[in-house]
Each structure stands twice: as C-alpha cells, then as structure tokens.
Design a protein around this motif. Structure first.
Motif, PDB file in Angstrom:
ATOM      1  N   GLN A  39       0.836  -1.202   0.000  1.00 27.88           N
ATOM      2  CA  GLN A  39       0.000   0.000   0.000  1.00 27.88           C
ATOM      3  C   GLN A  39       0.872   1.254   0.000  1.00 27.88           C
ATOM      4  O   GLN A  39       0.571   2.233  -0.696  1.00 27.88           O
ATOM      5  N   ASN A  40       1.955   1.230   0.764  1.00 28.42           N
ATOM      6  CA  ASN A  40       2.839   2.390   0.854  1.00 28.42           C
ATOM      7  C   ASN A  40       3.623   2.655  -0.425  1.00 28.42           C
ATOM      8  O   ASN A  40       4.122   3.765  -0.620  1.00 28.42           O
ATOM      9  N   LEU A  41       3.726   1.666  -1.283  1.00 30.22           N
ATOM     10  CA  LEU A  41       4.380   1.896  -2.568  1.00 30.22           C
ATOM     11  C   LEU A  41       3.615   2.918  -3.402  1.00 30.22           C
ATOM     12  O   LEU A  41       4.186   3.586  -4.256  1.00 30.22           O
ATOM     13  N   PHE A  42       2.295   3.018  -3.133  1.00 29.64           N
ATOM     14  CA  PHE A  42       1.434   3.919  -3.903  1.00 29.64           C
ATOM     15  C   PHE A  42       0.705   4.904  -3.001  1.00 29.64           C
ATOM     16  O   PHE A  42      -0.402   5.320  -3.293  1.00 29.64           O
ATOM     17  N   VAL A  43       1.359   5.308  -1.906  1.00 30.97           N
ATOM     18  CA  VAL A  43       0.719   6.148  -0.893  1.00 30.97           C
ATOM     19  C   VAL A  43       0.374   7.553  -1.424  1.00 30.97           C
ATOM     20  O   VAL A  43      -0.554   8.189  -0.948  1.00 30.97           O
ATOM     21  N   ASN A  44       1.115   8.027  -2.399  1.00 28.30           N
ATOM     22  CA  ASN A  44       0.817   9.325  -3.011  1.00 28.30           C
ATOM     23  C   ASN A  44       1.303   9.309  -4.460  1.00 28.30           C
ATOM     24  O   ASN A  44       1.877   8.311  -4.912  1.00 28.30           O
ATOM     25  N   GLY A  45       1.082  10.393  -5.155  1.00 32.14           N
ATOM     26  CA  GLY A  45       1.450  10.445  -6.570  1.00 32.14           C
ATOM     27  C   GLY A  45       2.935  10.252  -6.825  1.00 32.14           C
ATOM     28  O   GLY A  45       3.320   9.572  -7.781  1.00 32.14           O
ATOM     29  N   ALA A  46       3.763  10.838  -5.983  1.00 31.90           N
ATOM     30  CA  ALA A  46       5.215  10.711  -6.173  1.00 31.90           C
ATOM     31  C   ALA A  46       5.663   9.263  -5.977  1.00 31.90           C
ATOM     32  O   ALA A  46       6.393   8.699  -6.799  1.00 31.90           O
ATOM     33  N   ALA A  47       5.231   8.664  -4.879  1.00 34.09           N
ATOM     34  CA  ALA A  47       5.610   7.280  -4.593  1.00 34.09           C
ATOM     35  C   ALA A  47       5.010   6.346  -5.647  1.00 34.09           C
ATOM     36  O   ALA A  47       5.686   5.423  -6.122  1.00 34.09           O
ATOM     37  N   GLY A  48       3.759   6.581  -6.017  1.00 34.18           N
ATOM     38  CA  GLY A  48       3.101   5.747  -7.013  1.00 34.18           C
ATOM     39  C   GLY A  48       3.759   5.836  -8.374  1.00 34.18           C
ATOM     40  O   GLY A  48       3.952   4.821  -9.049  1.00 34.18           O
ATOM     41  N   GLY A  49       4.116   7.035  -8.785  1.00 37.56           N
ATOM     42  CA  GLY A  49       4.788   7.217 -10.066  1.00 37.56           C
ATOM     43  C   GLY A  49       6.136   6.529 -10.097  1.00 37.56           C
ATOM     44  O   GLY A  49       6.494   5.858 -11.067  1.00 37.56           O
ATOM     45  N   PHE A  50       6.897   6.685  -9.012  1.00 36.17           N
ATOM     46  CA  PHE A  50       8.209   6.048  -8.932  1.00 36.17           C
ATOM     47  C   PHE A  50       8.062   4.531  -8.901  1.00 36.17           C
ATOM     48  O   PHE A  50       8.776   3.815  -9.598  1.00 36.17           O
ATOM     49  N   SER A  51       7.113   4.033  -8.110  1.00 41.61           N
ATOM     50  CA  SER A  51       6.896   2.585  -8.013  1.00 41.61           C
ATOM     51  C   SER A  51       6.466   2.006  -9.353  1.00 41.61           C
ATOM     52  O   SER A  51       6.958   0.955  -9.776  1.00 41.61           O
ATOM     53  N   ALA A  52       5.534   2.674 -10.027  1.00 42.71           N
ATOM     54  CA  ALA A  52       5.075   2.204 -11.340  1.00 42.71           C
ATOM     55  C   ALA A  52       6.229   2.200 -12.340  1.00 42.71           C
ATOM     56  O   ALA A  52       6.381   1.247 -13.113  1.00 42.71           O
ATOM     57  N   ASP A  53       7.047   3.230 -12.323  1.00 42.67           N
ATOM     58  CA  ASP A  53       8.197   3.320 -13.214  1.00 42.67           C
ATOM     59  C   ASP A  53       9.126   2.124 -13.016  1.00 42.67           C
ATOM     60  O   ASP A  53       9.541   1.478 -13.978  1.00 42.67           O
TER      61      ASP A  53
END
Length: 102
Positions: A39-53
């Motif tokens: 869940q924390n991998l996508f906790v906000n837009g910055a984390a989500g964008g980096f995780s998705a990348d």
C-alpha cells in the motif's frame, strides 16, 4: 573489461544493501506487514509514479534479459529472477550485466 565487471559487482552489492536498509527500517517499525508495505508503494502520486516506473522497467528488463541470455547461451542468468523478487531492479540489472561480462 575487468574494471567494468568489478563496477557491476560493486553496484550489485550497493543495489542490495541500500534498498534492504530502507526495507529493514520499514519492517522494524511496522512488522512483517506486506499489505501495508505494498500500500505504501502507492501512498501518493510521487511514490506511485516512482513505483510504477520501477515495476514497468523490471518487467521490460526481465523479458529482454531472458531473450538476450538465451541468444548468448549465458549460464546462471536465471539468478536475476530471485534477485528481482527479493531486492529489485537495483540488484537484478547489475547482476545480469556482471554475469554477461563473463
């Protein structure tokens, strides 16, 4: 090319230690709570964008490396799969490049 091979080895070590220090901090604070970790991998837009990348990049890398290793007849190339799932691209990529230089 011994210098380049040594560089890949050092980066594989750094790419293992640094993420696991950070993962270790999380698990020390939260316990072995995998759902919370994900869940924390996508906790906000910055984390989500980096995780998705990173997740997209690792899928592309694994497909490319599988084809490349088969073309080159590389032994032990399959080690990138456990490296990917236990640490991530920061270990799998330099490990593959290290093995490719043999």
């Amino acid at each position: 090319m011994k210098g380049l091979r040594l560089f890949y080895l050092v980066m594989a070590i750094v790419g293992t230690v640094v993420p696991w220090l950070l993962f270790g901090q999380f698990f020390a604070q939260e316990g072995l709570n995998i759902p919370l970790f994900l869940q924390n991998l996508f906790v906000n837009g910055a984390a989500g964008g980096f995780s998705a990348d990173v997740l997209i990049s690792i899928v592309v890398f694994l497909v490319w490396a599988t084809v490349d290793a088969q073309k080159k007849g590389m032994p032990r190339w399959w080690l990138i799969f456990p490296a990917s799932f236990t640490v991530g691209l920061s270990l799998a990529l330099p490990l593959y490049l290290f093995l490719r230089e043999e």
